[in-house]
Design an enzyme around this catalytic site. Structure first.
Site, mmCIF file in Angstrom:
data_model
loop_
_atom_site.group_PDB
_atom_site.id
_atom_site.type_symbol
_atom_site.label_atom_id
_atom_site.label_comp_id
_atom_site.label_asym_id
_atom_site.label_seq_id
_atom_site.Cartn_x
_atom_site.Cartn_y
_atom_site.Cartn_z
ATOM 1 N N LEU A 34 49.387 50.162 35.202
ATOM 2 C CA LEU A 34 49.688 48.906 34.494
ATOM 3 C C LEU A 34 49.352 48.933 32.995
ATOM 4 C CD1 LEU A 34 50.654 45.994 34.867
ATOM 5 C CD2 LEU A 34 48.268 45.383 35.305
ATOM 6 N N ASP A 35 50.342 48.632 32.168
ATOM 7 C CA ASP A 35 50.181 48.547 30.700
ATOM 8 C C ASP A 35 49.725 49.856 30.077
ATOM 9 O OD1 ASP A 35 50.937 45.909 30.528
ATOM 10 O OD2 ASP A 35 48.927 45.211 30.980
#
Lengths: 285, 285, 285, 285
Positions: free
Chosen positions: C228-229
């Site tokens: 994530l990210d």
């Protein structure tokens, strides 16, 4: 790569036409080279093709030139072959303001700017200490009469020849060069100039900028031509200001932009990243 | 703070002299107000004092004005009292290019720009759909003859009066306003103009900028005066470009700067952050 | 150039080795092509060679591919051949915030962003009007249960297949994609994320940024991976803020950076300017 | 203004409440002063009021303090009264890298940074020549054992007391200060730290930034607290980089940002423009 490998810079300019890249990359293969950096640009304005290559190869200069010759001949190329990191023989001209000279000297010593500085010339004595701290000879001649100006410019040309100078940097040298000197050193003199949005002509532009309340001030590094401050632009920067700044503060802020803009332009020039397309520069950064 | 509290904006201009802040803050105390934002500037150029306050108070307008009157009288102040967030009655003039109008409309709807837009006027039909999507009436009149131009400007003045318009925004309105209209709406018309380092005069500046190889292009939002493109500057922005950009790409890049610069200027004006000191703006941002 | 001339984009990735440029430029000569733009990069980290060419030629796709085949085979190249300006088939996912979607739609219509938008999908109804004003179908499905999320993602994959989607843009779509979907669309999903110096983890980062008094806030556009990210960064921008900004104002300022950063990333992707070198992007801008 | 006029800086911090500005401006009137610059901020987070004034007055310090006393007492203010341009007594700590020290020294000499530098201390000998060129004594002690570190920090405290040092600048001093020293000099030590989007922890962050392909690198100047690199932020800058930069080039680019960011922070601190609101700085620039 073995110890004998050289990292070459090759720049080329010729009339744009099909097949150039194939021909030149063939010469690189012939020279047992590996292209590590390559940039090209075809100018729609002038129909000119520009290329800059970095090439790793174990070949020597004579060998590389021999491999290139058939191609450069065939396409009528203007070309230059240099070694990455070779210090550019540079003459710096200054007057009283030291901000640009300090930045050039500091970065040269810090290894961030590959120039060789055999001499700093000035029409004022103020910056002698700074130059000499960095071990650079400093030569000062008054330039207050036309005769002195002529003598100063003759001395510049003498130094250029004596040290085989490749670049003359006007690091806040506050004299206008004669058209003859501009012509003699065409494409080899970089100047730094304050810049505003919109532009201001005439004396004391910072005062005019203040009066008009400009919100951005900056600097332009450009080649010197006999058309004053109108030579091809190499680099520009701006910084934001507001209504609370005095004309004096605008000057200080402008000086920072001048230093970093000039140093950047010199660095690109030293790395053969600046090519000329009529009145425009092509910057292969 | 209770429900009846109002968040006021107070702007003041007067001759600079000692004691102003004490006097005005005394009036705020008198009005049972609390200063939540305060900016001031003393212009050395014109000897003028400028101040902008935000004040929270439960007092009504009449009460606040009564508390201010002795001070504003004594110092001969030009002053304005408004409520934070009140939408500014704004007339937008456009031609064919929609980038500035789109930005104004989108931000108005998004709640980022406190303006009330009773009408968009244009000399071309292209932007009707955009205006109407955002629910703003659109009025179009051809402006190809001197008579039509006169009629258009008369209609502008009529709309200004009818809707009590406080600001006219030239969002790429490609007609030069008559000196009479500039005069009638002095200090209430904001224009957006492309900007370059250095500046270029005459037709097709993007083409000139391209030919000279400029490295920065930008935009300037300014008040309109009868001196074309030379009114007091409100805001400026630039963006970096390189030799590979075509004139057409420079236009597209310049349009982005135009949109954001104009919207910023309108926002500051709507918040009473833009004051005039002779030919300069004081921006209390 | 005659009417039948096509402007091609060719991207190539292979193991770095001498002779590639010569070989590929030979294929271009074979295809009677003229190289109008060329960028290359040799990654020291992974030993990979990357190249992007724009080529003008009268040849058709089959002919160009035939000319390339011997070279791409010999060097084991991964390659793509496309036509300049062909709209990229793009699916946009949104939630409630419209700033990124508005920017994508406006620029697509203005001709500044070459994408084809067959559908906008959302887990909320708010942005239907905006999409439909621009003539783009809008499909909304609640995503509040795991089952609904699964169904939504199945629908995404269905749309991707049905419309032969080349890029999925998360334009402030506030749901985390499942690892399975990330995997299935690897290298084809771009997300936009707020960014701060220093970084902040956890809920409400703007509030944390405010509490720490950060002076710069910005946005990062990156490829989505199941980490994530943390996917490869495509573009980043920042803007200056000061202590007077409320957390709410930081959000508004951050949204502007998000819009322009995401649109820039999509534009580069659509022009085949974004290549992957392990966890890094090579951007040929 | 006559020869006896002094230009004062007055900073004030107290609990936010109505009437402060009126009271303090009354004390200025009492001191026959004219407010030439004024900035204030009310923190919603902590309910604290901050103010910075510049005041021209013919009064002496004792007279000004007497005029202020009733107000500062009544509101329980923390306050400071200084004279514009008084050089701040500053101790600089360095290690081997000279870019920050060079910038501080050059600007001090150029009159752009009002600091008094009685000593540079270092754990390495490399920067002696640079300090001494600018006429600043240089003291070097090895810091390779815990005992040496303790002795170095004791010497720092001794110098601070002996020269009545107001600010300690860590200009790339590559040692972590002990919690005791951080505590003893709380609010008086400024450090410079490289910064990335996103942030990277651990050794060799430039290498990590390179591996992730970050597009922006920068620097953060902050107060030193015992919570390493997490003190209140004073200033931040970033610059754009691309995939072609080596880790070594990222370091060089980062150093430029470090120099200018640190010098800016020192300048604001010396001008009493940096106030603390819990973990945030208020910068009255």
């Amino acid at each position: 790569m073995n110890a004998a490998t050289t990292h070459w810079i090759l720049t080329l300019v010729c009339r744009d036409q099909p097949g150039i890249v194939h021909a030149i990359s063939g010469a690189v293969v012939e020279a047992a080279g590996n292209i590590t950096e390559s940039q090209q640009f075809s100018s729609n304005d002038t129909g000119t093709f520009f290329m800059r290559l970095q090439v790793e190869s174990g070949i020597d200069r004579a060998g590389f030139e021999a491999a290139l010759a058939p191609v450069t001949d065939r396409y009528g190329m203007t070309w230059e072959l240099d070694v990455v990191g070779r210090p550019l023989r540079t003459l710096v001209l200054v007057s009283k303001a030291g901000h640009c000279l300090n930045d050039l000297l500091y970065r040269q010593r810090a290894g961030q700017l590959s120039v060789d500085l055999p001499l700093v010339m000035s029409n004022h004595p103020e910056l002698r200490g700074l130059a000499e701290f960095y071990g650079v000879p400093f030569e000062q001649h008054a330039v207050t009469t036309p005769g002195q100006k002529l003598a100063f410019e003759d001395r510049v040309l003498e130094v250029v020849e004596q040290h085989d100078i490749e670049l003359v940097v006007l690091a806040r040298y506050m004299q206008i060069l004669s058209p003859e000197l501009c012509e003699a050193l065409s494409g080899r003199v970089i100047n730094i100039h304050h810049s505003f949005l919109p532009g201001f002509k005439g004396a004391n532009p910072y005062k005019q900028a203040h009066a008009r309340g400009v919100k951005l001030i900056g600097a332009t590094a450009h080649f010197v031509t006999s058309d004053l401050d109108e030579g091809p632009i190499i680099e520009q920067n701006v910084v934001r200001v507001d209504h609370s700044r005095s004309p004096g503060e605008l000057v200080a802020i402008g000086q920072d932009e001048e230093s970093r803009t000039l140093t950047q332009a010199v660095k690109w020039f030293a790395e053969h990243r600046v090519l000329l397309d009529s009145a425009r520069t092509i910057i292969f950064k």
